[in-house]
Design an enzyme around this catalytic site. Structure first.
Site, PDB file in Angstrom:
ATOM      1  N   GLU A 151      67.091   5.370 -60.083  1.00  0.00           N
ATOM      2  CA  GLU A 151      67.894   4.114 -60.508  1.00  0.00           C
ATOM      3  C   GLU A 151      68.867   4.465 -61.620  1.00  0.00           C
ATOM      4  OE1 GLU A 151      64.610   0.456 -60.186  1.00  0.00           O
ATOM      5  OE2 GLU A 151      64.480   1.449 -62.268  1.00  0.00           O
ATOM      6  N   GLY A 198      70.426  -4.403 -63.093  1.00  0.00           N
ATOM      7  CA  GLY A 198      70.831  -5.720 -63.490  1.00  0.00           C
ATOM      8  C   GLY A 198      72.289  -5.955 -63.490  1.00  0.00           C
ATOM      9  N   SER A 231      70.210  -3.325 -58.575  1.00  0.00           N
ATOM     10  CA  SER A 231      70.953  -4.211 -58.057  1.00  0.00           C
ATOM     11  C   SER A 231      70.685  -4.394 -56.675  1.00  0.00           C
ATOM     12  CB  SER A 231      72.373  -4.409 -58.462  1.00  0.00           C
ATOM     13  OG  SER A 231      72.467  -4.407 -59.658  1.00  0.00           O
ATOM     14  N   HIS A 251      60.826   3.961 -66.816  1.00  0.00           N
ATOM     15  CA  HIS A 251      62.068   3.035 -66.373  1.00  0.00           C
ATOM     16  C   HIS A 251      63.006   3.119 -67.414  1.00  0.00           C
ATOM     17  CE1 HIS A 251      63.994  -0.546 -65.786  1.00  0.00           C
ATOM     18  NE2 HIS A 251      63.884  -0.523 -64.505  1.00  0.00           N
ATOM     19  N   GLU A 282      64.693   1.057 -68.918  1.00  0.00           N
ATOM     20  CA  GLU A 282      64.571   0.201 -70.424  1.00  0.00           C
ATOM     21  C   GLU A 282      63.490   0.590 -71.275  1.00  0.00           C
ATOM     22  OE1 GLU A 282      64.097  -3.290 -67.891  1.00  0.00           O
ATOM     23  OE2 GLU A 282      66.202  -3.202 -67.182  1.00  0.00           O
ATOM     24  N   GLY A 295      64.252  -5.354 -59.211  1.00  0.00           N
ATOM     25  CA  GLY A 295      64.074  -6.098 -60.433  1.00  0.00           C
ATOM     26  C   GLY A 295      64.211  -7.673 -60.017  1.00  0.00           C
ATOM     27  N   GLY A 296      65.652  -7.903 -60.366  1.00  0.00           N
ATOM     28  CA  GLY A 296      65.880  -9.571 -60.486  1.00  0.00           C
ATOM     29  C   GLY A 296      65.598 -10.247 -59.165  1.00  0.00           C
ATOM     30  N   ASN A 337      59.637  -5.109 -59.478  1.00  0.00           N
ATOM     31  CA  ASN A 337      59.442  -5.135 -60.979  1.00  0.00           C
ATOM     32  C   ASN A 337      59.721  -6.390 -61.675  1.00  0.00           C
ATOM     33  OD1 ASN A 337      59.642  -4.102 -63.805  1.00  0.00           O
ATOM     34  ND2 ASN A 337      61.397  -2.740 -63.579  1.00  0.00           N
ATOM     35  N   TRP A 338      58.831  -7.041 -61.947  1.00  0.00           N
ATOM     36  CA  TRP A 338      59.006  -8.242 -62.551  1.00  0.00           C
ATOM     37  C   TRP A 338      59.544  -8.145 -64.060  1.00  0.00           C
ATOM     38  CZ3 TRP A 338      55.452 -12.807 -61.010  1.00  0.00           C
ATOM     39  CH2 TRP A 338      55.454 -13.065 -59.588  1.00  0.00           C
ATOM     40  N   LYS A 339      59.282  -6.981 -64.725  1.00  0.00           N
ATOM     41  CA  LYS A 339      59.819  -6.737 -66.184  1.00  0.00           C
ATOM     42  C   LYS A 339      59.129  -7.784 -66.876  1.00  0.00           C
ATOM     43  CE  LYS A 339      63.991  -4.841 -64.529  1.00  0.00           C
ATOM     44  NZ  LYS A 339      65.329  -4.421 -64.725  1.00  0.00           N
TER      45      LYS A 339
HETATM   46  P1  PGA Z   1      67.537  -4.903 -60.603  1.00  0.00           P
HETATM   47  O1  PGA Z   1      66.513  -4.051 -61.374  1.00  0.00           O
HETATM   48  O2  PGA Z   1      67.080  -5.013 -59.329  1.00  0.00           O
HETATM   49  O3  PGA Z   1      67.427  -6.133 -61.333  1.00  0.00           O
HETATM   50  O4  PGA Z   1      68.959  -4.210 -60.897  1.00  0.00           O
HETATM   51  C1  PGA Z   1      65.974  -2.834 -61.049  1.00  0.00           C
HETATM   52  C2  PGA Z   1      65.024  -2.228 -61.910  1.00  0.00           C
HETATM   53  O5  PGA Z   1      65.237  -2.070 -63.115  1.00  0.00           O
HETATM   54  O6  PGA Z   1      63.990  -1.634 -61.350  1.00  0.00           O
END
Ligand code: PGA
Length: 248
Positions: A163, A169, A208, A93, A95, A229-230, A9-11
């Site tokens: 999640e 994050g 994470s 998600h 966010e 994500g990251g 997930n590149w956001k």
């Molecule tokens: P993260 O994000 O791996 O940076 O914690 C995961 C996500 O939000 O899908």
């Protein structure tokens, strides 16, 4: 019987220069034994599809509108994602639930729209730290699961991503027994609602995930992969996570 899946997930990160990271991945994994998915910003979907042509890596969106078209400035519909070459879409998600106050009912309507457009929906659920500390984790996850999945959901068109909001994050990760408990709960819940098909839904862990913790997380029962994500932004980080899932 469930094919493992690792999704990036590149956001809101990514311009054309970052397509080089995906090319590095397809070069490093020419014939992956697990399903690979990257969900870049919508502006990159079509270009990523072109850049990965001939490879099994799938490309997805990060959200879609519940309607197929109309006067909704700035939104993107499921048929538009499909037309750009996307095969999946992340929905609900945390966010989106926070930044845009998305409710379970909205996520459910979006998932139904995704299914109508032939997309696989990755439906995200997870508790906040406050809810975990109050002992409400399973209740919260159960409510989100029941409310966010439409009746059109099947193991073929829907993936669940557990999640924990506090793990996204932050570098914080639940203990392996904590992950196992929630995944087993989700699996049982899916069986109650969808019968035998409940056993075919992939359940991803997200929050994470890093090269350093991926292998142990992938060893947890009912963890069918990860939403990352990251650590999905750079091939140097995502590659070892793909390798860990392939070896699990
Ligand atoms: P993260 O994000 O791996 O940076 O914690 C995961 C996500 O939000 O899908």
């Amino acid at each position: 019987m469930r094919r493992k899946l690792v999704a990036g997930n590149w956001k809101m990160n990514g311009t054309r220069a970052d397509l080089a990271e995906v090319q590095a991945l397809t070069t490093a994994f020419p014939a992956p034994t697990v399903d690979l998915l990257i969900c870049p910003p919508a502006t990159l979907i079509a270009q990523m599809v072109t850049a990965t042509q001939g490879h099994t890596l799938a490309v997805g969106g990060q959200d879609c509108h519940a309607n197929p078209k109309g006067a909704h400035t700035g939104d993107i519909s499921a048929p538009e994602l499909a037309d750009a070459g996307a095969s999946h879409v992340i929905l609900g998600h945390s966010e989106r639930r926070t930044d845009h106050a998305e409710t379970d009912a909205q996520v459910r309507a979006k998932a139904q729209a995704a299914h109508s457009a032939g997309l696989i929906a990755l439906v995200c659920i997870g508790e906040t730290l406050e809810q975990r500390e109050a002992g409400q984790t399973l209740a919260v996850v159960g409510t989100q699961l029941a409310g966010s999945l439409p009746d059109t959901a099947t193991g073929a068109n829907t993936v669940i991503a557990y999640e924990p909001v506090w793990a996204i994050g932050t570098g914080l990760v639940p203990t392996l027994p904590q992950i196992a408990e929630v995944h087993a709960f989700i699996r049982a819940d899916l069986a109650i609602r969808f019968g035998a098909d409940g056993a075919t839904f992939r359940i991803l862990y997200g929050g994470s995930v890093k090269p350093s913790n991926a292998a142990e997380i992938f060893g947890v029962p009912d963890v069918d992969g990860a939403l990352v994500g990251g650590a999905s932004l750079k091939a140097a980080d995502f590659g070892p996570i793909i390798a860990a899932l392939s070896a699990a």
